[in-house]
Write an enzyme that holds these catalytic residues in place. Structure first.
Site, PDB file in Angstrom:
ATOM      1  N   HIS A  25       0.895  -1.268   0.000  1.00 51.53           N
ATOM      2  CA  HIS A  25      -0.056  -0.146  -0.110  1.00 51.53           C
ATOM      3  C   HIS A  25       0.997   1.280   0.002  1.00 51.53           C
ATOM      4  CE1 HIS A  25      -3.808   1.872   0.440  1.00 51.53           C
ATOM      5  NE2 HIS A  25      -3.348   2.742   1.350  1.00 51.53           N
ATOM      6  N   GLN A  30       2.618  11.292  -1.120  1.00 50.69           N
ATOM      7  CA  GLN A  30       2.593  11.574   0.173  1.00 50.69           C
ATOM      8  C   GLN A  30       3.948  11.329   0.904  1.00 50.69           C
ATOM      9  OE1 GLN A  30      -0.574   9.416   2.325  1.00 50.69           O
ATOM     10  NE2 GLN A  30      -1.999  10.253   0.959  1.00 50.69           N
ATOM     11  N   TYR A  90      -4.982   7.764  -6.844  1.00 46.54           N
ATOM     12  CA  TYR A  90      -6.072   8.531  -7.017  1.00 46.54           C
ATOM     13  C   TYR A  90      -5.857   9.986  -7.597  1.00 46.54           C
ATOM     14  CZ  TYR A  90      -5.402   9.913  -2.250  1.00 46.54           C
ATOM     15  OH  TYR A  90      -4.775  10.387  -0.975  1.00 46.54           O
ATOM     16  N   HIS A 174     -11.667   3.354  -3.294  1.00 46.53           N
ATOM     17  CA  HIS A 174     -11.118   4.055  -2.477  1.00 46.53           C
ATOM     18  C   HIS A 174     -11.505   3.485  -1.118  1.00 46.53           C
ATOM     19  CE1 HIS A 174     -10.616   7.411   0.282  1.00 46.53           C
ATOM     20  NE2 HIS A 174      -9.390   7.618  -0.355  1.00 46.53           N
ATOM     21  N   ARG A 177     -17.121   4.811   1.672  1.00 45.17           N
ATOM     22  CA  ARG A 177     -17.772   6.205   1.719  1.00 45.17           C
ATOM     23  C   ARG A 177     -17.505   6.748   0.278  1.00 45.17           C
ATOM     24  NH1 ARG A 177     -12.847   7.029   4.620  1.00 45.17           N
ATOM     25  NH2 ARG A 177     -11.523   8.379   3.668  1.00 45.17           N
ATOM     26  N   HIS A 200      -9.449   0.483   0.825  1.00 45.14           N
ATOM     27  CA  HIS A 200      -9.235   1.235   2.225  1.00 45.14           C
ATOM     28  C   HIS A 200     -10.648   0.965   3.063  1.00 45.14           C
ATOM     29  CE1 HIS A 200      -6.953   4.788   0.815  1.00 45.14           C
ATOM     30  NE2 HIS A 200      -5.986   4.212   1.277  1.00 45.14           N
ATOM     31  N   GLU A 203     -10.635   2.032   8.589  1.00 44.28           N
ATOM     32  CA  GLU A 203      -9.581   2.414   9.334  1.00 44.28           C
ATOM     33  C   GLU A 203      -9.568   3.343  10.625  1.00 44.28           C
ATOM     34  OE1 GLU A 203      -7.242   5.093   6.493  1.00 44.28           O
ATOM     35  OE2 GLU A 203      -5.439   5.493   7.959  1.00 44.28           O
ATOM     36  N   HIS A 237      -5.803  -1.708   6.183  1.00 40.75           N
ATOM     37  CA  HIS A 237      -6.057  -1.141   7.179  1.00 40.75           C
ATOM     38  C   HIS A 237      -6.763  -2.459   7.923  1.00 40.75           C
ATOM     39  CE1 HIS A 237      -4.193   2.376   6.501  1.00 40.75           C
ATOM     40  NE2 HIS A 237      -5.031   3.001   5.741  1.00 40.75           N
ATOM     41  N   ASP A 288       2.285   3.118   2.930  1.00 40.75           N
ATOM     42  CA  ASP A 288       1.112   4.291   2.857  1.00 40.75           C
ATOM     43  C   ASP A 288       1.526   5.777   2.775  1.00 40.75           C
ATOM     44  OD1 ASP A 288      -1.237   5.096   3.079  1.00 40.75           O
ATOM     45  OD2 ASP A 288      -1.880   4.098   5.086  1.00 40.75           O
TER      46      ASP A 288
HETATM   47 ZN   LIG Z   1      -4.009   4.742   1.908  1.00 42.77          ZN
END
Ligand SMILES: [Zn+2]
Length: 415
Positions: A25, A30, A90, A174, A177, A200, A203, A237, A288
């Site tokens: 993941h 990030q 994404y 994703h 939600r 995901h 989490e 997660h 992640d």
């Molecule tokens: Zn993630």
């Protein structure tokens, strides 16, 4: 999976050899904000306030900067012993939400970074449609993530056609939600049979509460009852599970991608590792958000979290193996092929036999010594698909990639 007594590390002339480790993941962009969300902005700082910082960073990326950051990240991964990365991707469109002239431009940047650095890539374009369980539209900052199902499938198919020895393409939802139930079914029904599916899930406690409020079930419970979750699936997660969910995920054959340092950094909670191992569940690691790019640190904190919580020692062991290190490595290696889509590879990592960490090591204790004895990097050599991508602890392009990364951060992403 958790039952073998054999160590996955064997002696070779240069030191100790083990199979390459899969990173299940990753959100490559990030990497550029690691360390930049550690100042309190509100006494109630949480995942949800961190996400605002993350959205501000995400808005600054274009294909060039994503390529530079992913290249740096992948060099770091290879030098740490990761030989495959699953990109949960994404950042599809321009910041205003309009597709790039080449709709795969951002995905292409990740593929180029992986090919140039030599890491295997399982690219998981993300289907992201709504801003909450109530179906609210994406907000301004989320617009560049979004697709309708047909547009998503066009992207998926364009990327899937590029699969080869170094590239697999799977599907990421994703989260519950962000993907309405009907859209989930429509997308899954259109996927080729070989496609891996990552999502995901569970989490955050808030996500569990919202799911119960709207769908009357906890998220993992809902997923198990509404999708054919099997060994093609990776649940990222799965932090908040009740007993029924622990047993159900294990029985399904799905892999859980545990991301120990990110889950700690974000205050998510602790995965129920011991219960899940007892149920025979498959699991692997993800870095992640990349506040750490080290399987050693991930595995160490996976075990330490359990110790802190239970006030006991040596939690992740198997009936036939009292070694925590060997049990953890066996778990990670056992899930790699099914979670990444790459069949068993001959990718190898060689640990430096001259490292003080491993002085006097034996086959019985070398995994424990590597994982639980300090922070000097012990990876000496890495080979992926027959190509030597790390020698004497260094990727051949380490300096050039780092210089480009530093320039990109200074001039474009942080400037
Ligand atoms: Zn993630």
């Amino acid at each position: 999976m958790s039952g073998s007594s054999e160590s996955p590390i064997e002696a070779v002339p240069a030191g100790w050899r083990l199979p390459g480790i899969a990173n299940l993941h990753s959100h490559a962009f990030q990497r550029a904000m690691a360390g930049l969300a550690e100042r309190q902005t509100d006494p109630a700082d949480s995942f949800w306030t961190w996400r605002e910082t993350m959205y501000r960073m995400a808005a600054r990326f274009d294909p060039d900067s994503l390529h530079a950051v992913a290249s740096q990240l992948y060099v770091e991964m290879l030098e740490a012993g990761y030989t495959t990365v699953c990109e949960f991707h994404y950042l599809h469109h321009a910041p205003d939400g309009r597709p790039y002239a080449t709709p795969t431009a951002m995905s292409d940047a990740l593929v180029a970074a992986a090919r140039e650095t030599g890491i295997r890539l399982t690219l998981l374009p993300v289907l992201y449609m709504t801003g909450g369980f109530d179906g609210r539209p994406l907000n301004e900052r989320q617009k560049r993530f979004g697709h309708e199902v047909d547009g998503y499938l066009r992207l998926f198919n364009a990327l899937h056609a590029q699969q080869d020895e170094m590239l697999r393409v799977g599907c990421a939802l994703h989260s519950l939600r962000a993907v309405p139930a009907d859209a989930m079914r429509e997308a899954l029904a259109a996927l080729p049979a070989d496609a891996r599916i990552h999502i995901h899930v569970a989490e955050q406690v808030g996500e569990v509460q919202d799911c119960i409020a709207v769908r009357d079930l906890r998220p993992v419970e809902w997923l198990l009852k509404n999708a054919d979750v099997d060994a093609r699936w990776t649940l990222v997660h799965a932090t908040h599970l009740n007993d029924w969910e622990v047993a159900g995920v294990a029985r399904s054959g799905a892999t859980v991608a545990i991301c120990p340092t990110t889950e700690a950094n974000l205050g998510d909670g602790l995965f129920r590792l011991r219960d899940y191992l007892d149920a025979g569940g498959a699991w692997g690691l993800g870095s992640d958000s990349h506040i750490s790019v080290s399987p050693v640190e991930e595995l160490r904190w996976l075990e330490y979290g359990q110790r802190l919580h239970s006030r006991r020692r040596n939690i992740a062991v198997a009936a036939t193996s009292p070694s925590v290190g060997a049990t953890l490595l066996q778990g990670v290696l056992a899930s790699a092929a099914q979670a990444t889509g790459f069949a068993a590879t001959d990718d190898v990592v060689v640990l430096d036999g001259d490292s003080p960490l491993l002085a006097g090591a034996t086959a019985q204790d070398v995994a424990d010594r590597w994982l639980f004895s300090g922070n000097r990097p012990a990876v000496r050599e890495v080979r992926v698909a027959g190509r030597r991508v790390v020698a004497e602890g260094r990727h051949p392009n380490r300096d050039a990639v780092a210089t480009r990364y530093a320039t990109m951060l200074r001039d474009r992403l942080l400037g």
